[in-house]
Design an enzyme around this catalytic site. Structure first.
Site, PDB file in Angstrom:
ATOM      1  N   CYS A 124      42.920  26.267  -5.310  1.00  0.00           N
ATOM      2  CA  CYS A 124      43.040  25.067  -5.026  1.00  0.00           C
ATOM      3  C   CYS A 124      42.708  24.097  -5.650  1.00  0.00           C
ATOM      4  O   CYS A 124      43.319  23.051  -5.897  1.00  0.00           O
ATOM      5  CB  CYS A 124      42.394  25.013  -3.592  1.00  0.00           C
ATOM      6  SG  CYS A 124      42.466  23.396  -2.339  1.00  0.00           S
ATOM      7  N   CYS A 125      41.500  24.274  -6.452  1.00  0.00           N
ATOM      8  CA  CYS A 125      41.158  23.326  -7.277  1.00  0.00           C
ATOM      9  C   CYS A 125      42.009  23.234  -8.555  1.00  0.00           C
ATOM     10  O   CYS A 125      42.358  22.283  -9.062  1.00  0.00           O
ATOM     11  CB  CYS A 125      39.607  23.820  -7.936  1.00  0.00           C
ATOM     12  SG  CYS A 125      38.457  23.607  -6.621  1.00  0.00           S
ATOM     13  N   CYS A 205      35.806  17.085  -3.186  1.00  0.00           N
ATOM     14  CA  CYS A 205      36.750  16.985  -2.245  1.00  0.00           C
ATOM     15  C   CYS A 205      35.869  17.119  -0.730  1.00  0.00           C
ATOM     16  O   CYS A 205      35.155  17.889  -0.505  1.00  0.00           O
ATOM     17  CB  CYS A 205      37.839  18.027  -2.055  1.00  0.00           C
ATOM     18  SG  CYS A 205      38.956  17.907  -3.715  1.00  0.00           S
ATOM     19  N   CYS A 208      35.137  20.525   0.804  1.00  0.00           N
ATOM     20  CA  CYS A 208      34.274  21.520   0.080  1.00  0.00           C
ATOM     21  C   CYS A 208      33.041  20.552  -0.254  1.00  0.00           C
ATOM     22  O   CYS A 208      32.316  21.360  -1.319  1.00  0.00           O
ATOM     23  CB  CYS A 208      35.062  21.887  -1.241  1.00  0.00           C
ATOM     24  SG  CYS A 208      36.577  22.827  -0.577  1.00  0.00           S
ATOM     25  N   CYS A 231      34.865  23.430 -10.591  1.00  0.00           N
ATOM     26  CA  CYS A 231      36.227  23.245 -10.223  1.00  0.00           C
ATOM     27  C   CYS A 231      36.917  24.157 -11.054  1.00  0.00           C
ATOM     28  O   CYS A 231      38.070  24.531 -10.676  1.00  0.00           O
ATOM     29  CB  CYS A 231      36.574  21.776  -9.858  1.00  0.00           C
ATOM     30  SG  CYS A 231      36.568  21.024 -11.606  1.00  0.00           S
TER      31      CYS A 231
END
Length: 241
Positions: A124-125, A205, A208, A231
């Protein structure tokens, strides 16, 4: 890695080590000014517009408000961060802020349920932040980061100047702790990110990032319970040979 790129990586690491030895112990403003002088037209400042971002942005604007500032909008940021970004840009007169991020169509395909952060936070990162930033930094030889040694165990040995596989990275505030950051913000009457007062000393984010209890590591609220502390942007180091 090819021999040519391997040689480039080693040369970059040596250049970074030499520059760190020369300017790494100087005051943050001096390090920043030297970075701008050493990499004219090839330097960008990358900012999250997070809890402590105003300090470095203020220093940079005081020297040259036209310095390119890269802001990665992952499409999952807090609304407060987006508003804070707009407020700081206006307040400091930043003239070249470049907002980058993943394409919405790409993320709808890769993360249709907006739940990738739960099942594979590293990917995702990578999709939302690492790849867009890497593309944005292609025109530059060096970039400025806001990292500091006090922030996390992964940053305790952070050099003010270092290299990764593609760039020189300069962290003018590496030696500063929370007291210096707070004192600078107060001395220059800089606005504080609105989430700081709500217990968010480190802001990423929204899905998170959680609040941090007194006495916890400032980054304890990032990816809480997932064994993840970075990240991915700062985990690729160039080999020094």
């Amino acid at each position: 890695m090819s021999r040519a790129s391997d040689a480039d990586s080693q040369s970059r690491a040596q250049q970074a080590a030499a520059l760190d030895a020369e300017i790494g112990q100087l005051a943050p403003e001096v390090i920043l000014r030297e970075a701008m002088a050493r990499f004219p037209g090839e330097l960008a400042l990358v900012s999250s517009f997070g809890a402590e971002s105003a300090v470095l942005l203020h220093m940079a604007a005081h020297i040259d408000r036209h310095l390119p500032v890269v802001f990665v909008d992952t499409l999952r940021l807090f609304p407060e961060t987006l508003a804070y970004c707009d407020a700081l840009v206006a307040r400091l007169g930043l003239a070249d802020v470049r907002t980058v991020g993943p394409q919405r169509a790409v993320m709808e395909q890769a993360d249709p349920w907006h739940a990738l952060f739960r099942v594979d936070p590293d990917r995702c990162c990578h999709l939302r932040k690492v790849e867009p930033l890497a593309e944005a930094l292609v025109p530059f030889a060096a970039w400025i980061t806001g990292r500091k040694r006090y922030q996390a165990t992964t940053r305790t040995t952070l050099a003010a100047v270092e290299a990764d596989a593609t760039h020189i990275k300069i962290s003018p505030l590496a030696a500063w702790g929370a007291p210096e950051i707070t004192a600078y913000m107060q001395a220059h009457d800089l606005p504080v990110h609105p989430l700081v007062a709500q217990g968010y000393p480190s802001i990423g984010c929204a899905p998170c990032t959680t609040q941090v209890a007194p006495g916890e590591d400032p980054r304890a609220g990032r990816w809480r319970g997932q064994g993840k502390v970075e990240c991915g942007i700062h985990v690729s180091a160039a080999r020094s040979g």
